[in-house]
Write a protein that holds these residues in place. Sequence first.
Motif, PDB file in Angstrom:
ATOM      1  N   ILE A 119       0.862  -1.187   0.000  1.00  0.00           N
ATOM      2  CA  ILE A 119       0.000   0.000   0.000  1.00  0.00           C
ATOM      3  C   ILE A 119       0.895   1.233   0.000  1.00  0.00           C
ATOM      4  O   ILE A 119       1.720   1.402   0.909  1.00  0.00           O
ATOM      5  CB  ILE A 119      -0.948   0.023   1.209  1.00  0.00           C
ATOM      6  N   TYR A 120       0.735   2.099  -0.997  1.00  0.00           N
ATOM      7  CA  TYR A 120       1.562   3.292  -1.138  1.00  0.00           C
ATOM      8  C   TYR A 120       0.663   4.511  -1.365  1.00  0.00           C
ATOM      9  O   TYR A 120      -0.112   4.549  -2.332  1.00  0.00           O
ATOM     10  CB  TYR A 120       2.523   3.143  -2.324  1.00  0.00           C
ATOM     11  N   ASN A 121       0.753   5.491  -0.471  1.00  0.00           N
ATOM     12  CA  ASN A 121      -0.045   6.716  -0.612  1.00  0.00           C
ATOM     13  C   ASN A 121      -1.530   6.405  -0.769  1.00  0.00           C
ATOM     14  O   ASN A 121      -2.231   7.023  -1.588  1.00  0.00           O
ATOM     15  CB  ASN A 121       0.420   7.543  -1.811  1.00  0.00           C
ATOM     16  N   ALA A 122      -2.020   5.453  -0.006  1.00  0.00           N
ATOM     17  CA  ALA A 122      -3.407   5.021  -0.162  1.00  0.00           C
ATOM     18  C   ALA A 122      -3.964   4.574   1.182  1.00  0.00           C
ATOM     19  O   ALA A 122      -3.234   4.451   2.175  1.00  0.00           O
ATOM     20  CB  ALA A 122      -3.504   3.888  -1.183  1.00  0.00           C
ATOM     21  N   THR A 123      -5.261   4.342   1.215  1.00  0.00           N
ATOM     22  CA  THR A 123      -5.918   3.843   2.414  1.00  0.00           C
ATOM     23  C   THR A 123      -6.583   2.512   2.117  1.00  0.00           C
ATOM     24  O   THR A 123      -7.044   2.259   1.002  1.00  0.00           O
ATOM     25  CB  THR A 123      -6.964   4.847   2.934  1.00  0.00           C
ATOM     26  N   ILE A 124      -6.650   1.669   3.143  1.00  0.00           N
ATOM     27  CA  ILE A 124      -7.256   0.348   3.010  1.00  0.00           C
ATOM     28  C   ILE A 124      -7.962   0.024   4.317  1.00  0.00           C
ATOM     29  O   ILE A 124      -7.506   0.423   5.396  1.00  0.00           O
ATOM     30  CB  ILE A 124      -6.183  -0.709   2.652  1.00  0.00           C
ATOM     31  N   SER A 125      -9.079  -0.690   4.238  1.00  0.00           N
ATOM     32  CA  SER A 125      -9.822  -1.005   5.452  1.00  0.00           C
ATOM     33  C   SER A 125     -10.335  -2.440   5.411  1.00  0.00           C
ATOM     34  O   SER A 125     -10.463  -3.043   4.347  1.00  0.00           O
ATOM     35  CB  SER A 125     -11.009  -0.040   5.624  1.00  0.00           C
ATOM     36  N   ASN A 126     -10.595  -2.957   6.613  1.00  0.00           N
ATOM     37  CA  ASN A 126     -11.154  -4.307   6.769  1.00  0.00           C
ATOM     38  C   ASN A 126     -10.295  -5.372   6.075  1.00  0.00           C
ATOM     39  O   ASN A 126     -10.765  -6.115   5.211  1.00  0.00           O
ATOM     40  CB  ASN A 126     -12.586  -4.367   6.233  1.00  0.00           C
TER      41      ASN A 126
END
Length: 195
Positions: free
Chosen positions: A129-136
């Motif tokens: 993950i680069y310069n991004a958001t992630i969830s769950n």
Amino acid sequence: MAYEISSGVISTGVLVSYDEMTIYDGGIASNTTVNNGGSMTVSSGGVASETTVNSGGNMTISEGGVASETTVNSSGFISVYLGSAIGTTIDSAGSMYISGKMWWSSDESYGYSCGLVEDTTLNSGTLGIYNATISNTTVNDGYVYIKNGVATDTTVNNGEITIYSATISKTIINAGYVNVDNEAAQANSTTINGG
């Protein structure tokens, strides 16, 4: 023969091997299998559902594109650049890389412009993950690297997460471990049950 899925076209059950498929605005592709030498690109407004990416296959989700219920198998590869990926499963040494854009405001606050990436399961392989958001996200095994990004609601059952100038929050560690790689990295609201 290149497959071009344009507006109003619904593609089902296509096998892409040593060929390419592009899904344009308004196009839908479901139950596609991308094998060795094959590639799929989901452009802005395109939708891909229940795609399987096998060894040597490649899938790219561009800005405004959407992929749901994707499975990445041994040595398959999926790249998400400002697109959305929901319900992705990474198995047997597959790889997924998510990238966005970092922005700064005049008051020195910052954030990330990216698509929606959620409900990802890593059973083996690599998630970046680069310069991004992630969830769950659920990590059952494998390696996760987060640089200049945010991960929320992550469960680590095994494997490893490294964060560099990134933030993770609401993390549950049942086994495995999390590496905080520099002073700018933050791990907030972490529950450690093992590891």
